[in-house]
Motif scaffolding. Structure first.
Motif, short mmCIF file in Angstrom:
data_model
loop_
_atom_site.label_atom_id
_atom_site.label_comp_id
_atom_site.label_asym_id
_atom_site.label_seq_id
_atom_site.Cartn_x
_atom_site.Cartn_y
_atom_site.Cartn_z
N THR A 163 0.99 -1.22 -0.09
CA THR A 163 0.04 0.07 -0.07
C THR A 163 0.89 1.21 -0.08
OG1 THR A 163 -0.08 0.21 2.38
CG2 THR A 163 -1.44 -1.28 1.58
N ARG A 192 -5.02 -7.62 -2.47
CA ARG A 192 -5.54 -6.64 -3.85
C ARG A 192 -6.68 -7.47 -4.40
NH1 ARG A 192 -4.93 -6.33 -9.13
NH2 ARG A 192 -4.00 -8.51 -9.36
N TRP A 210 2.78 -5.85 -7.42
CA TRP A 210 1.55 -4.73 -7.36
C TRP A 210 1.69 -3.50 -6.21
CZ3 TRP A 210 -2.66 -4.00 -10.72
CH2 TRP A 210 -2.55 -5.11 -11.83
N GLN A 242 -0.13 0.19 -4.51
CA GLN A 242 -1.10 1.40 -4.66
C GLN A 242 -0.11 2.66 -4.87
OE1 GLN A 242 -3.04 1.12 -0.87
NE2 GLN A 242 -4.94 0.13 -1.86
N TRP A 291 -4.41 0.55 -7.52
CA TRP A 291 -3.46 -0.49 -7.65
C TRP A 291 -2.89 -0.53 -9.06
CZ3 TRP A 291 -1.73 -3.35 -3.80
CH2 TRP A 291 -2.39 -3.29 -2.67
#
Length: 225
Positions: free
Chosen positions: A145, A153, A214, A216, A222
């Motif tokens: 995050t 996610r 991945w 944020q 994302w």
């Protein structure tokens, strides 16, 4: 007029009191700014070590003990006051203590320390744990995050039987991360820096993440690296 008698009399005591007040004020009112450059350097180093540990360690069985970190005992700032032979020696000692404190804190702020037992233990626990959550980071089910933590996610990327386990792994990982951030702040004498240290690490986790992970962005969206 006898100067010595004057200094030892009422005016001398008033002057002594003023000197002590100024010295103590210097000790307690100094502002030490958060060393952003040093924090970024430290975060980059620690994050790189954790990612390296994740890559080289085999997947471990789920479960880890997250015992609270033990804070180092507070150090006394007082010197051998019993050796001071007069109020004027005391005033000189306190003035020196105040200026030494300011100089020492400013020097410490220029370079954060991550070698304390508390920080080393917090980092070791994180390194021991990350192989458990690695498959979910690689699949994209879990990502970092913008706040320097991890979150689920895409739960659809996780088999139904493993979803509860993934949520537990995320919670444990976040607890270990927060322990690390607080340990670094504590080790450098500024527990109030935890949030700033966490924010610094947040960017490091993203910058040094392996391709395909991945994360944020600042808007909470994302993105894949």
């Amino acid at each position: 007029m006898n100067i010595a008698r004057t200094m030892n009399g009422r005016h001398g005591r008033a002057l002594l009191g003023l000197i002590l007040a100024l010295a103590l004020s210097a000790c307690v009112t100094v502002n030490i700014y958060f060393p952003a450059a040093a924090a970024q350097k430290l975060a980059d180093k620690v994050v790189e070590q954790v990612y390296q540990a994740e890559a080289r360690k085999p997947a471990a069985a789920p479960g880890i003990s997250t015992a609270p970190a033990v804070s180092a005992p507070a150090r006394s700032a007082m010197g051998p006051l019993s050796m001071l032979s007069s109020p004027w020696h005391l005033a000189g000692y306190v003035l020196n203590l105040g200026f030494s404190s300011v100089s020492g804190q400013a020097s410490a702020a220029a370079n954060l320390d991550a070698s304390s037992p508390e920080v080393v233990a917090a980092k070791d626990r994180l390194e021991d744990f990350v192989p458990q959550i690695r498959p979910y980071l690689q699949s994209g089910a879990v990502g970092f995050t913008a706040a320097g933590l991890v979150a689920v996610r895409d739960l659809n990327a996780v088999p139904l039987a493993q979803r509860a386990q993934v949520s537990a792994l995320v919670a444990t990982n976040n607890s270990l991360l927060q322990n690390l951030y607080q340990a670094i702040a504590n080790a450098n004498g500024h527990p109030e820096w935890e949030a700033q240290i966490q924010a610094t690490f947040a960017q490091a986790w993203i910058n040094k993440a392996p391709p395909g992970r991945w994360f944020q962005n600042s808007a909470g969206q994302w993105q894949q690296k």
